[in-house]
Design an enzyme around this catalytic site. Structure first.
Site, PDB file in Angstrom:
ATOM      1  N   PHE A 149       0.865  -1.185   0.000  1.00  0.00           N
ATOM      2  CA  PHE A 149       0.000   0.000   0.000  1.00  0.00           C
ATOM      3  C   PHE A 149       0.898   1.229   0.000  1.00  0.00           C
ATOM      4  CE2 PHE A 149      -2.319   3.583   1.559  1.00  0.00           C
ATOM      5  CZ  PHE A 149      -3.488   3.509   0.816  1.00  0.00           C
ATOM      6  N   ASP A 234       9.280   2.842   2.039  1.00  0.00           N
ATOM      7  CA  ASP A 234       8.092   3.635   2.360  1.00  0.00           C
ATOM      8  C   ASP A 234       7.836   3.473   3.856  1.00  0.00           C
ATOM      9  OD1 ASP A 234       5.618   4.720   2.841  1.00  0.00           O
ATOM     10  OD2 ASP A 234       4.652   3.860   1.069  1.00  0.00           O
ATOM     11  N   LYS A 263       2.371  11.033   7.385  1.00  0.00           N
ATOM     12  CA  LYS A 263       1.561  10.740   8.559  1.00  0.00           C
ATOM     13  C   LYS A 263       2.056  11.449   9.831  1.00  0.00           C
ATOM     14  CE  LYS A 263      -1.057   6.952   6.804  1.00  0.00           C
ATOM     15  NZ  LYS A 263      -0.698   5.864   5.921  1.00  0.00           N
TER      16      LYS A 263
HETATM   17  C1  LIG Z   1      -0.915   5.967   4.434  1.00  0.00           C
HETATM   18  C2  LIG Z   1       0.164   5.444   3.580  1.00  0.00           C
HETATM   19  C3  LIG Z   1       0.453   6.032   2.340  1.00  0.00           C
HETATM   20  C4  LIG Z   1      -0.373   7.142   1.730  1.00  0.00           C
HETATM   21  O1  LIG Z   1      -0.431   8.281   2.494  1.00  0.00           O
HETATM   22  P1  LIG Z   1      -1.574   9.387   2.200  1.00  0.00           P
HETATM   23  O2  LIG Z   1      -1.226  10.530   3.093  1.00  0.00           O
HETATM   24  O3  LIG Z   1      -2.876   8.737   2.555  1.00  0.00           O
HETATM   25  O4  LIG Z   1      -1.502   9.712   0.751  1.00  0.00           O
HETATM   26  C5  LIG Z   1       1.535   5.540   1.630  1.00  0.00           C
HETATM   27  N1  LIG Z   1       2.279   4.523   2.102  1.00  0.00           N
HETATM   28  C6  LIG Z   1       2.021   3.927   3.289  1.00  0.00           C
HETATM   29  C7  LIG Z   1       2.899   2.832   3.762  1.00  0.00           C
HETATM   30  C8  LIG Z   1       0.944   4.346   4.056  1.00  0.00           C
HETATM   31  O5  LIG Z   1       0.666   3.743   5.211  1.00  0.00           O
END
Ligand SMILES: *Cc1c(COP(=O)(O)O)cnc(C)c1O
Length: 407
Positions: A149, A234, A263
């Site tokens: 994700f 990520d 985040k």
């Molecule tokens: C939440 C998340 C995203 C996307 O972040 P947004 O601020 O919702 O665009 C990307 N990668 C990971 C691992 C995430 O948990």
């Protein structure tokens, strides 16, 4: 233990109705309407209190409405909020310096949402492949993992393995290769002379709190180095203390070539994301190559600086390690007949239910009635990811209720 809101009251029902009538239905929230928050606690419009075990998908790691971040935000909001990058502002410099020093990198590029930061990393990797590695034009490949994700843009959902994320949104950006998560052999086999990067989550949060085999990150990073492929982590969800370390990659002493943050970088106040890399990679961006109207704005910069300072000053990374271990131990001791496995690291915890146990969402509904907000992921997993400021008594309070629901 009292049961909250078995029937939704008029006030909540009205607000839920408004969202349903006027808002796009791209989410299916639990039936709780929140109106305030403080630390690990949130309150609904009827005045019921809940322990937040989602933290807005780990964005509120510092706790709701942290007073220091709030004060910094309020002060800056009255000074200047947005300049655009057409001009310098007096907050961006200190922010990128502090972020680089925190992460141990030479350069930072700030954006807003997580998905934008992932897109930024993809652009950096591709341009690096063409201008530094020497990959022929438009041939760069990026290897990603099944179950990933990385956000919701069309490019990103194009390399998702989740049918619902993709279905109806094609055609997609080419240049991505999927391998099974944690599979070294598949990674080695997927690398070609045109491979620019391997993009991976050190723990798959949305994928169900899935951890790779021990040593995978180390071996993958090592292989990437040998093959001149960028290792991109990520850490939008796993970074900034969530797993009890600064970054989840720190658990294996892996230093990614590019690290993606978001985040908790803003403590939940405001969207702030960034990528970190050394100059050799980041310098592929020349003026005009990439940008964002809000990226690097002074309000976001101030908020992120304070969010990082709170992480440090309150030893939230240490607390996540200690409380995470306690949380996981207590869950593991529960011996519920419905639980297949408890997994995770620090305060990123997944309770994987047995197939016959029923939907994780039903358990989340029952937890909500007992005052705990958690979110199912992938139908069988209940995710617990409370703010990192959680205490032992908070966890004890939660365990009584979780044990009741899982019994
Ligand atoms: C939440 C998340 C995203 C996307 O972040 P947004 O601020 O919702 O665009 C990307 N990668 C990971 C691992 C995430 O948990």
């Amino acid at each position: 233990m009292s049961i909250i809101g078995e029937t939704v009251t008029t006030k909540s029902a009205h607000l839920i109705e408004l969202e349903k009538k006027w808002g796009a239905q791209n989410y299916k929230p639990l039936d709780v309407v929140l109106t305030r928050g403080e630390g690990v606690w949130v309150e609904d419009v009827e005045g019921n209190r809940y322990l937040d075990c989602l933290s807005a998908y780990s964005a509120v790691s510092q706790g709701h409405c942290h007073p220091r971040i709030l004060a910094a935000m309020q002060a800056q909001a009255g000074r200047i909020t947005l300049t655009s990058r057409a001009f310098y502002n007096d907050q961006l410099g200190p922010f990128v310096q502090e972020l680089c020093e925190f992460g141990g990198y030479e350069k930072a590029l700030p954006m807003n949402s997580g998905a934008e930061a992932v897109e930024t990393a993809i652009k950096a990797a591709r341009k690096w492949a063409y201008t530094v590695k020497g990959v022929p034009d438009d041939q760069a490949e990026i290897i990603v993992c099944a179950g990933n994700f990385h956000g919701r843009t069309t490019t990103i959902v194009g390399f998702s393995s989740e049918e619902q994320y993709r279905s109806g949104f094609g055609p997609f950006t080419p240049g991505f290769k999927l391998i099974p998560y944690g599979d070294m052999e598949a990674l080695a086999a997927a690398i070609t002379p045109n491979t620019a990067a391997f993009l991976v989550e050190p723990i798959q949060g949305e994928g169900g709190v899935v951890t790779p085999p021990p040593g995978f990150l180390t071996e993958a990073a090592e292989l990437c180095r040998r093959q001149n492929v960028l290792f991109i982590a990520d850490e939008i969800q796993t970074g900034l203390g969530r797993t009890g370390a600064r970054f989840a990659c720190d658990h294996e002493d892996v230093r990614p070539d590019i690290i993606i943050l978001g985040k908790a970088l803003s403590g939940g106040f405001y969207p702030v994301s960034a990528i970190l890399a050394d100059a050799e990679i980041m310098d592929v961006f020349l003026p005009g190559d990439h940008g964002s109207t809000f990226g690097g704005n002074p309000l976001g910069a101030v908020i992120a600086r304070e969010a990082l300072a709170v992480l440090r000053d309150e030893d939230l990374i240490g607390n996540a390690a200690r409380m995470g271990e306690y949380f996981i131990d207590r869950l593991s001791d529960m011996a519920s007949p419905h639980v297949h496995e408890v997994r995770g690291k620090g305060l990123l915890i997944g309770v994987d239910l047995l197939p016959e146990a029923g939907a994780a969402r039903d358990y989340c509904e029952r937890l909500r009635q007992l005052g705990i907000l958690a979110k199912d992921t992938h139908k069988t997993v209940i995710r617990f990811a409370p703010p990192l400021v959680i205490t032992r008594p908070d966890i004890d309070w939660a365990m009584e209720r979780i044990a009741y629901v899982l019994a």
